[in-house]
Design an enzyme around this catalytic site. Sequence first.
Site, PDB file in Angstrom:
ATOM      1  N   GLY A  46       0.839  -1.213   0.177  1.00 44.00           N
ATOM      2  CA  GLY A  46      -0.101   0.001   0.031  1.00 44.00           C
ATOM      3  C   GLY A  46       0.881   1.269  -0.002  1.00 44.00           C
ATOM      4  N   GLN A  51       2.735  10.036   1.390  1.00 47.07           N
ATOM      5  CA  GLN A  51       4.035   9.519   1.196  1.00 47.07           C
ATOM      6  C   GLN A  51       4.922   9.924  -0.022  1.00 47.07           C
ATOM      7  OE1 GLN A  51       2.382   5.293   2.015  1.00 47.07           O
ATOM      8  NE2 GLN A  51       4.254   5.291   3.348  1.00 47.07           N
ATOM      9  N   CYS A  90       6.175   0.096   7.365  1.00 43.88           N
ATOM     10  CA  CYS A  90       5.631   1.375   6.182  1.00 43.88           C
ATOM     11  C   CYS A  90       6.854   1.910   5.691  1.00 43.88           C
ATOM     12  CB  CYS A  90       5.205   2.390   7.192  1.00 43.88           C
ATOM     13  SG  CYS A  90       4.402   3.828   6.418  1.00 43.88           S
ATOM     14  N   LEU A  91       6.560   1.943   4.237  1.00 41.26           N
ATOM     15  CA  LEU A  91       7.534   2.381   3.421  1.00 41.26           C
ATOM     16  C   LEU A  91       8.229   3.788   3.766  1.00 41.26           C
ATOM     17  CD1 LEU A  91       6.227   1.679  -0.206  1.00 41.26           C
ATOM     18  CD2 LEU A  91       7.634   0.332   1.275  1.00 41.26           C
ATOM     19  N   HIS A 132      -4.388   1.649   7.639  1.00 43.71           N
ATOM     20  CA  HIS A 132      -2.832   2.093   7.832  1.00 43.71           C
ATOM     21  C   HIS A 132      -2.975   3.357   6.747  1.00 43.71           C
ATOM     22  CE1 HIS A 132       1.526   1.533   7.805  1.00 43.71           C
ATOM     23  NE2 HIS A 132       1.503   2.419   6.840  1.00 43.71           N
ATOM     24  N   GLU A 133      -3.536   3.050   5.507  1.00 45.19           N
ATOM     25  CA  GLU A 133      -3.334   4.042   4.467  1.00 45.19           C
ATOM     26  C   GLU A 133      -4.421   5.088   4.725  1.00 45.19           C
ATOM     27  OE1 GLU A 133      -0.792   3.536   2.717  1.00 45.19           O
ATOM     28  OE2 GLU A 133      -0.503   1.531   3.021  1.00 45.19           O
ATOM     29  N   HIS A 136      -2.652   7.539   7.222  1.00 46.90           N
ATOM     30  CA  HIS A 136      -1.691   8.505   6.300  1.00 46.90           C
ATOM     31  C   HIS A 136      -2.277   9.813   5.896  1.00 46.90           C
ATOM     32  CE1 HIS A 136       2.270   6.353   6.051  1.00 46.90           C
ATOM     33  NE2 HIS A 136       1.644   5.490   5.797  1.00 46.90           N
TER      34      HIS A 136
HETATM   35 CO    CO Z   1       2.513   3.365   5.671  1.00 45.88          CO
END
Ligand code: CO
Length: 171
Positions: A46, A51, A90-91, A132-133, A136
Amino acid sequence: MALRKVFHEGDEVLRKKSRKVERFDERLAELAGDMIETMHHENGVGLAAPQVGILKRLFVMNIEEEEGDVVVINPEIIAQDGTQKEIEGCLSLPGLYAYVNRPEKLVLKYQNLAGEEKTLEAEGLKAICICHETDHLDGILFCDKAEGELMHLNEDGELVAPNKRLDEEEG
Ligand code: CO
């Protein structure tokens, strides 16, 4: 399509609230395409627009093979049930992991790239990813909701807390 730079924790763009998408145009489709390419390039499941430095309520995910890439615009979790506690990463926090409590099941209302209203039901990993997304888009990172310490993978691929880091043991 092009790869976008992924911002890491500490950059203030990750802490801002994203704006609702109003315009479903060519530029939005290009952003979504770039985000999908970037997500695959970074081996993520995701990726949310903040991000890559864009404060729009949009994320992409790829959880189920048969479903493939999904573009989620203006997401709203309209129902949820149960709880599950699983490891998340998470990236934007490379190499860090933690347990987070999330709903076991949820119903998501969103729009697709054509601006059409959609609803989907999710459970397990997909429900985690959607929560999670969506977080963000409100400037929330999984570390804010971590149950216990942030962990990382050691050389044997085991999750360990920072105070048990291999290099510290050796050093
Ligand atoms: Co993330």
